[in-house]
Motif scaffolding. Sequence first.
Motif, PDB file in Angstrom:
ATOM      1  N   VAL A 187      -5.270   1.352 -10.578  1.00 24.22           N
ATOM      2  CA  VAL A 187      -5.766   0.032 -10.965  1.00 24.22           C
ATOM      3  C   VAL A 187      -6.453   0.093 -12.331  1.00 24.22           C
ATOM      4  CG1 VAL A 187      -7.299  -1.847 -10.308  1.00 24.22           C
ATOM      5  CG2 VAL A 187      -6.008  -0.640  -8.568  1.00 24.22           C
ATOM      6  N   GLN A 188      -7.244   1.126 -12.594  1.00 26.65           N
ATOM      7  CA  GLN A 188      -7.954   1.237 -13.869  1.00 26.65           C
ATOM      8  C   GLN A 188      -6.980   1.474 -15.023  1.00 26.65           C
ATOM      9  OE1 GLN A 188     -11.094   0.543 -14.418  1.00 26.65           O
ATOM     10  NE2 GLN A 188     -11.380   0.103 -12.249  1.00 26.65           N
ATOM     11  N   GLY A 189      -5.929   2.249 -14.787  1.00 29.23           N
ATOM     12  CA  GLY A 189      -4.954   2.508 -15.843  1.00 29.23           C
ATOM     13  C   GLY A 189      -4.217   1.247 -16.260  1.00 29.23           C
ATOM     14  N   ALA A 190      -3.874   0.422 -15.299  1.00 27.81           N
ATOM     15  CA  ALA A 190      -3.191  -0.832 -15.610  1.00 27.81           C
ATOM     16  C   ALA A 190      -4.110  -1.784 -16.368  1.00 27.81           C
ATOM     17  CB  ALA A 190      -2.691  -1.493 -14.327  1.00 27.81           C
ATOM     18  N   LEU A 193       0.834  -1.213   0.000  1.00 24.63           N
ATOM     19  CA  LEU A 193       0.000   0.000   0.000  1.00 24.63           C
ATOM     20  C   LEU A 193       0.862   1.254   0.000  1.00 24.63           C
ATOM     21  CD1 LEU A 193      -2.880  -0.772   2.517  1.00 24.63           C
ATOM     22  CD2 LEU A 193      -3.058  -0.451   0.060  1.00 24.63           C
ATOM     23  N   ARG A 194       1.902   1.264   0.813  1.00 21.56           N
ATOM     24  CA  ARG A 194       2.759   2.453   0.915  1.00 21.56           C
ATOM     25  C   ARG A 194       3.638   2.648  -0.307  1.00 21.56           C
ATOM     26  NH1 ARG A 194       4.668   3.170   7.146  1.00 21.56           N
ATOM     27  NH2 ARG A 194       2.580   3.120   8.002  1.00 21.56           N
ATOM     28  N   SER A 195       3.956   1.580  -1.028  1.00 21.11           N
ATOM     29  CA  SER A 195       4.819   1.723  -2.202  1.00 21.11           C
ATOM     30  C   SER A 195       4.032   2.064  -3.461  1.00 21.11           C
ATOM     31  CB  SER A 195       5.631   0.443  -2.427  1.00 21.11           C
ATOM     32  OG  SER A 195       4.782  -0.625  -2.782  1.00 21.11           O
ATOM     33  N   GLY A 196       2.701   2.162  -3.355  1.00 20.32           N
ATOM     34  CA  GLY A 196       1.897   2.620  -4.478  1.00 20.32           C
ATOM     35  C   GLY A 196       1.495   1.529  -5.452  1.00 20.32           C
ATOM     36  N   GLN A 197       1.415   0.306  -5.029  1.00 20.39           N
ATOM     37  CA  GLN A 197       1.052  -0.790  -5.919  1.00 20.39           C
ATOM     38  C   GLN A 197      -0.389  -0.704  -6.400  1.00 20.39           C
ATOM     39  OE1 GLN A 197       2.971  -3.459  -7.047  1.00 20.39           O
ATOM     40  NE2 GLN A 197       4.688  -2.298  -6.229  1.00 20.39           N
ATOM     41  N   TYR A 198      -1.254  -0.066  -5.631  1.00 21.14           N
ATOM     42  CA  TYR A 198      -2.677  -0.044  -5.954  1.00 21.14           C
ATOM     43  C   TYR A 198      -3.160   1.352  -6.352  1.00 21.14           C
ATOM     44  CZ  TYR A 198      -2.135  -4.338  -3.325  1.00 21.14           C
ATOM     45  OH  TYR A 198      -1.708  -5.545  -2.890  1.00 21.14           O
ATOM     46  N   ASP A 199      -2.258   2.232  -6.752  1.00 20.95           N
ATOM     47  CA  ASP A 199      -2.636   3.610  -7.054  1.00 20.95           C
ATOM     48  C   ASP A 199      -3.482   3.733  -8.314  1.00 20.95           C
ATOM     49  OD1 ASP A 199      -1.446   4.565  -4.822  1.00 20.95           O
ATOM     50  OD2 ASP A 199       0.336   5.344  -5.825  1.00 20.95           O
TER      51      ASP A 199
END
Length: 61
Positions: free
Chosen positions: A34-37, A26-32
């Motif tokens: 989701v729609q773009g990926a 969460l802190r490293s931005g893995q889920y920032d």
Amino acid sequence: MNILLLLAPFSVLLGLVAVGAFVWTLRSGQYDDVQGAAARILIDEPDPIPSQPAGGIPPNH
């Protein structure tokens, strides 16, 4: 019954490691984004122009 004295703390430790890994993601931005990926896989990029023809044989001049 003695095995429970070993397995109970081990399972709690394993659960804490899993929660720690989740917080780290969460802190490293893995889920920032989701729609773009999800949409990025649908974008069709043109193939690069090869410098040599297939097979590695130079063209006749």
